[in-house]
Enzyme design. Structure first.
Site, mmCIF file in Angstrom:
data_model
loop_
_atom_site.group_PDB
_atom_site.id
_atom_site.type_symbol
_atom_site.label_atom_id
_atom_site.label_comp_id
_atom_site.label_asym_id
_atom_site.label_seq_id
_atom_site.Cartn_x
_atom_site.Cartn_y
_atom_site.Cartn_z
ATOM 1 N N SER A 336 -11.621 52.024 40.090
ATOM 2 C CA SER A 336 -10.262 51.538 39.897
ATOM 3 C C SER A 336 -10.232 50.215 39.149
ATOM 4 C CB SER A 336 -9.567 51.394 41.248
ATOM 5 O OG SER A 336 -9.353 52.650 41.848
ATOM 6 N N THR A 389 -6.823 47.819 41.735
ATOM 7 C CA THR A 389 -5.772 48.167 40.774
ATOM 8 C C THR A 389 -4.782 47.025 40.578
ATOM 9 O OG1 THR A 389 -5.981 50.528 41.229
ATOM 10 C CG2 THR A 389 -3.925 49.787 40.225
ATOM 11 N N GLU A 500 1.665 51.239 42.684
ATOM 12 C CA GLU A 500 0.521 52.117 42.915
ATOM 13 C C GLU A 500 0.690 52.905 44.206
ATOM 14 O OE1 GLU A 500 -4.335 51.731 43.139
ATOM 15 O OE2 GLU A 500 -3.109 50.355 44.343
ATOM 16 N N ASP A 505 -5.960 58.061 46.692
ATOM 17 C CA ASP A 505 -7.396 57.839 46.506
ATOM 18 C C ASP A 505 -8.134 57.793 47.843
ATOM 19 O OD1 ASP A 505 -9.781 56.725 44.926
ATOM 20 O OD2 ASP A 505 -9.381 55.076 46.312
ATOM 21 N N HIS A 509 -11.344 60.076 49.047
ATOM 22 C CA HIS A 509 -12.621 59.558 49.535
ATOM 23 C C HIS A 509 -12.938 60.108 50.923
ATOM 24 C CE1 HIS A 509 -13.772 56.824 46.378
ATOM 25 N NE2 HIS A 509 -12.604 56.206 46.393
ATOM 26 N N ASP A 547 -5.622 56.312 37.534
ATOM 27 C CA ASP A 547 -6.781 55.620 36.990
ATOM 28 C C ASP A 547 -7.996 56.546 36.927
ATOM 29 O OD1 ASP A 547 -6.800 55.763 39.735
ATOM 30 O OD2 ASP A 547 -7.366 53.671 40.073
ATOM 31 N N HIS A 548 -8.005 57.554 37.808
ATOM 32 C CA HIS A 548 -9.108 58.505 37.885
ATOM 33 C C HIS A 548 -8.739 59.563 38.918
ATOM 34 C CE1 HIS A 548 -10.039 56.654 41.728
ATOM 35 N NE2 HIS A 548 -10.010 55.478 41.119
#
Length: 611
Positions: A336, A389, A500, A505, A509, A547-548
């Site tokens: 990030s 971020t 965000e 995310d 994870h 971002d991914h």
């Protein structure tokens, strides 16, 4: 089939019906031909398989473990490979097979000379009989005999520790049927399905009718010759088959153990906002930009939200769609820090770097550029404001975990508004610096109660940003509305708001689909509010991207009506795939195409007509 029908009718009258499993655990797993694995018994045992299968041949005065007679090898006896290791584990677990109390069945497939082989097995187990006596020992291992079994009329000639693998076309007396542990047959009796896609409807109905009929007579079901695949395991579970067999022990164990983590159901669905599209794609200067980042949000995460919300999201109403390559300067898979730095500075950098070049030199960020134009910048997150971020929009540090130094950078940055958690990272002197520059609050509501044109820093309690499925509430939507209202009222030259959806995310994870999906739904509510604001304002461009991607998520099953989902993850880290970019409002067409993530920076400035 007539005998089968009569058999089932007979026992339906005299036996208690058995419901199909409502949930599956490792007790429902069957290690098929276990002895063919590199570590017979131990591999299946370490994974907590509920049924372990061994094929045996009688050779002289011993039972040899092998699939075919030609493959018999010295020392591979049933006693060496199964009995002795099993007794050792029982001893280590104080009389239990598994330390957690899970039961175990040994399915012994006698290949030939069934009567003699069973007599020999009976002799071998006599010294350890108590460990296999399920009638008198609640922790005992159940022995189930399969293959070349004695006729049912001869069951009572053998020790009561032995149970048998029943067949649907065999007749049993009521007494002998009590010795039947389960009923098994080949799936090829009903279908030639290869384990991919769906079983045809007529064949599926045949299998289902068989499974249900066995349950009606009070017995569990096992099907053999089923392909080894996730699709097959899921199909068996949907059919209500009690034992899920496999030759791929780790694959099935991973699937079963993660059933809860790999499934999802929406907390609540929402009705997407329908945009007006009057200013969508027109070419004129954008006064405001709302930049929405779904951290870890790839196509699968987006589609999990679509499916969970009945087939449609606010996200699906965008007409201008592009894709962003997410790799960082030093890795195929960005983090990030590098991803957000690409957005905020227009430069690809190394993972872990915050607002720094690959040479560890500070890069001018978009907040610093817009400050010169008297355009205010706000940041809203559902995590710590010092997270990678948000930090990339104000800080310059070579390590994303240097939270106190990152916090110091906020005090010297031109950021006008922040809403997020993480006050713990701020030293008292840093908080004092923030107070000198503006107002510091602990509640979002304070922005409404205290009218101010000063900079505002809202540090909410960390409980306010807990995961959505753990009761976060409407924090993200409320923070968005408060931020827009504050920035709009204090910035006549326009504003830039980065919000965000941080915990998409986190769910990736954690490899928890329910976590991911409900974070996605919550983030989409903000997208709807942003679209609505853009329509009312007419001068605001909305950009939504990630971002991914996190988790390598794939979706395997879903129901648009109930919103239930099943999927799997290939990693508990970031993947390197490209992520979608969607835009709405003036200049939205700039964001179509396939491009590097750092070029989004240039596109943002182009919307504002800043060179």
């Amino acid at each position: 089939m007539k005998r089968l029908h009569l058999l089932f009718l007979l026992f339906f009258i005299g036996n208690k019906a058995m419901a199909q499993p409502t949930s599956y655990s490792m007790k429902n797993t069957h290690a098929h031909n276990d002895y063919l694995h590199e570590l017979p018994f131990y591999e299946a045992y370490s994974l907590h398989y509920g049924m372990i299968e061994a094929d045996v041949f009688k050779q002289g005065d011993d039972l040899m473990v092998a699939h075919e007679k030609s493959s018999i090898r010295p020392n591979r006896t049933f006693k060496n490979l199964y009995i002795e290791p099993l007794l050792k584990q029982i001893s280590l677990n104080n009389g239990k097979v598994y330390a957690n109390g899970q039961r175990l069945q040994l399915l012994i497939d006698i290949k030939e000379n069934g009567f003699e082989a069973l007599r020999l097995l009976e002799k071998q187990l006599t010294p350890y009989r108590n460990y296999f006596d399920v009638k008198n020992n609640p922790d005992a291992v159940q022995i189930v005999i399969s293959g070349d079994m004695p006729e049912s009329i001869d069951f009572d000639k053998f020790d009561e520790i032995f149970y048998f693998d029943g067949r649907p076309r065999q007749n049993y007396s009521v007494k002998n049927f009590e010795r039947v542990a389960l009923l098994s047959t080949s799936i090829t009796d009903f279908t030639r399905w290869n384990g991919k896609g769906l079983i045809t409807a007529p064949q599926y109905l045949k299998v289902k009718n068989f499974v249900d009929s066995v349950h009606r007579i009070g017995k569990p079901v096992r099907l053999w010759a089923v392909p080894n695949s996730l699709t097959a395991y899921k199909a068996l579970m949907k059919l209500g088959v009690d034992y899920i067999g496999t030759d791929n022990l780790s694959e099935l164990a991973n699937y079963i153990k993660n059933l809860e983590a790999f499934s999802a159901k929406p907390i609540a669905q929402h009705i997407p906002y329908l945009p007006m599209y009057q200013v969508d794609g027109i070419q004129k200067k954008s006064k405001n930009i709302i930049f929405l980042i779904g951290d870890g949000m790839g196509l699968a995460q987006i589609y999990s939200g679509i499916a969970a919300n009945g087939g449609k999201l606010n996200w699906t109403n965008f007409k201008h769609i592009g894709f962003s390559k997410t790799n960082s300067a030093d890795s195929f898979c960005t983090d990030s820090a590098a991803g957000a730095t690409a957005f905020s500075t227009g430069e690809k950098t190394n993972n872990r770097y915050i607002g720094m070049s690959t040479e560890q030199q500070p890069l001018e960020n978009i907040a610093e550029i817009l400050d010169k134009k008297k355009i205010k910048v706000g940041l809203v997150v559902s995590e710590e404001i010092t997270g990678a971020t948000p930090a990339s929009f104000y800080a310059h540090q070579p390590e994303r975990d240097w939270s106190q130094l990152i916090a110091n950078d906020l005090a010297t940055s031109p950021i006008s508004l922040t809403i997020g958690a993480g006050v713990e990272s701020f030293r008292p002197e840093t908080i004092e610096q923030l107070k000198k520059k503006g107002k510091v609050f602990t509640k979002i509501e304070a922005l409404e109660q205290v009218k101010t044109k000063e900079k505002t820093f809202v540090f909410v309690d960390k409980n306010e940003v807990r995961p959505k499925h753990e009761g976060r509430g409407e924090y993200l939507s409320e923070a968005f509305e408060a931020a827009v209202k504050q920035l709009e009222s204090t910035s006549p030259n326009g504003f830039f708001l980065m919000l965000e959806g941080s915990k998409i995310d986190w769910g990736g994870h954690a490899n928890q689909l329910n976590y991911v999906t409900n974070e996605m739904l919550d983030f989409d509510k903000v997208i709807g509010k942003a679209l609505e604001y853009a329509d009312k304002n007419g001068e605001t461009t909305i950009i939504v991207t990630a971002d991914h991607e996190t988790g390598g998520l794939s979706l395997l099953e879903g129901d648009f009506k109930t919103g239930k989902l099943e999927g799997s993850f290939s990693t508990n880290d970031h993947s390197g795939i490209a992520v979608p970019v969607v835009a709405y409002g003036p200049n939205a067409q700039i964001f179509t195409g396939f491009y590097e993530n750092n070029t989004i920076f240039e596109k943002l400035l182009k919307c504002l007509r800043i060179k």
